[in-house]
Structures are given as C-alpha cells and as structure tokens.
Design an enzyme around this catalytic site. Structure first.
Site, PDB file in Angstrom:
ATOM      1  N   CYS A  58       0.806  -1.225   0.000  1.00 37.75           N
ATOM      2  CA  CYS A  58       0.000   0.000   0.000  1.00 37.75           C
ATOM      3  C   CYS A  58       0.841   1.277   0.000  1.00 37.75           C
ATOM      4  O   CYS A  58       0.307   2.351  -0.195  1.00 37.75           O
ATOM      5  CB  CYS A  58      -0.941   0.006   1.193  1.00 37.75           C
ATOM      6  SG  CYS A  58      -0.078   0.107   2.769  1.00 37.75           S
ATOM      7  N   ASP A  60       2.430   2.576   2.644  1.00 36.32           N
ATOM      8  CA  ASP A  60       2.460   3.254   3.941  1.00 36.32           C
ATOM      9  C   ASP A  60       3.823   3.045   4.603  1.00 36.32           C
ATOM     10  O   ASP A  60       4.362   1.942   4.595  1.00 36.32           O
ATOM     11  CB  ASP A  60       1.382   2.708   4.875  1.00 36.32           C
ATOM     12  CG  ASP A  60      -0.020   3.043   4.417  1.00 36.32           C
ATOM     13  OD1 ASP A  60      -0.187   4.031   3.689  1.00 36.32           O
ATOM     14  OD2 ASP A  60      -0.954   2.314   4.798  1.00 36.32           O
ATOM     15  N   CYS A  84      -2.070   6.709   4.277  1.00 35.58           N
ATOM     16  CA  CYS A  84      -3.476   7.093   4.260  1.00 35.58           C
ATOM     17  C   CYS A  84      -3.938   7.562   5.642  1.00 35.58           C
ATOM     18  O   CYS A  84      -3.213   7.464   6.627  1.00 35.58           O
ATOM     19  CB  CYS A  84      -4.323   5.915   3.790  1.00 35.58           C
ATOM     20  SG  CYS A  84      -4.290   4.504   4.914  1.00 35.58           S
ATOM     21  N   CYS A 127      -3.152  -1.290   8.321  1.00 33.14           N
ATOM     22  CA  CYS A 127      -2.660  -0.096   9.029  1.00 33.14           C
ATOM     23  C   CYS A 127      -2.472  -0.393  10.516  1.00 33.14           C
ATOM     24  O   CYS A 127      -1.485   0.029  11.117  1.00 33.14           O
ATOM     25  CB  CYS A 127      -3.633   1.063   8.840  1.00 33.14           C
ATOM     26  SG  CYS A 127      -3.808   1.586   7.117  1.00 33.14           S
TER      27      CYS A 127
END
Length: 154
Positions: A58, A60, A84, A127
């Site tokens: 992703c 991150d 995000c 996350c």
C-alpha cells in the site's frame, strides 16, 4: 474555504459524499485531523527506541519512537507516518496508548485492539498491523541499544 475542506476530506475518503464511497469512523477522523505526538527524537539517544516499518503493498511508511526511563516505562512517544488517513490514525492512537506503560506491557498491544478502537474497515486492517509492528520494532531497537550500552559499562 469550507467547500475546499469538504472536498479534501472526500478525496481522502474521510467523509461520505456519495453512496458507495468509503466512510471512516469518527475515531479515525479525529486522529487524522488532530494527530497526537507527531515528531521525532534523536535516533542516537540511548533511551530512544525507533521502529521503522512499511508496507510495499500500500505504500504506507511508519516510524514510531519511544523514550524509556530507567525503570522501563515509556515516558514519551513520537511518530511520523507517510500514508493514508487510517495509517496516520493508527500511528497516533498507538503513540497515545503506549505512553506510561512498560516496554513489556506495550508489546502485548495487538493490531486487533487498534483496529477495533478505530473501527477500521477490513481493507484497512494492514494499518493496525503496521502500528503493532512499529511498537514491537521500537521496543526491540531500544533493547538492542540498552544491551550494547550495558556491555560497554561492564
């Protein structure tokens, strides 16, 4: 001005402007809009542990730092996250949760607890996993630094 802020939040997926769009829980929005403990400590400080983690899937990237006192309690925490809104919220929440706890207590924090508190949708569970990994990595880094410092003294 208000229209610009609403458009930004809609673009980031923080507000539900049309049916079918992602909608985050107010806990995510709060930590995203008002992140706690953003910043960093000096990496070479022997009382600071640094956890750098990331997800290629992703994009991150999360850095979590802890400041530990002589008794093993985390006195302060800082984070920097590129990602995000859910990743920023997970970092912010984690930095709040670990303050005042011992290093042995914080490694028991699970991503499921972070995800549950933030009410992350399934597509954003990674996350909370990054946040858990960052906590464990920061503690491990601190322990390695402490072992080297203790060996130098002996």
């Amino acid at each position: 001005m208000m229209l610009k802020q609403t458009a930004k939040k809609t673009f980031l997926g923080l507000r539900n402007s049309t049916a079918g769009r992602r909608f985050y829980h107010e806990n995510v929005i709060d930590h995203f809009e008002n992140p706690r403990n953003v910043g960093s400590f000096k990496r070479d400080d022997p009382n600071v542990g640094t956890g750098d983690v990331g997800s290629l899937a992703c994009g991150d990237l999360m850095t979590l730092q802890i400041k530990v006192d002589e008794s093993g309690h985390i006195t302060d925490a800082r984070f920097k996250t590129f990602g995000c809104g859910a990743a920023i919220a997970a970092s912010s929440l984690s930095s709040e949760w670990i303050k005042g706890k011992t290093i042995s207590e914080v490694v028991t924090i699970k991503n499921s607890a972070i995800a549950k508190h933030l009410r992350l949708p399934p597509v954003k569970l990674h996350c909370s996993m990054l946040a858990e990994d960052a906590i464990k990595s920061a503690v491990q880094n601190y322990k390695e630094k402490k072992a080297i410092a203790d060996a130098a003294v002996a």
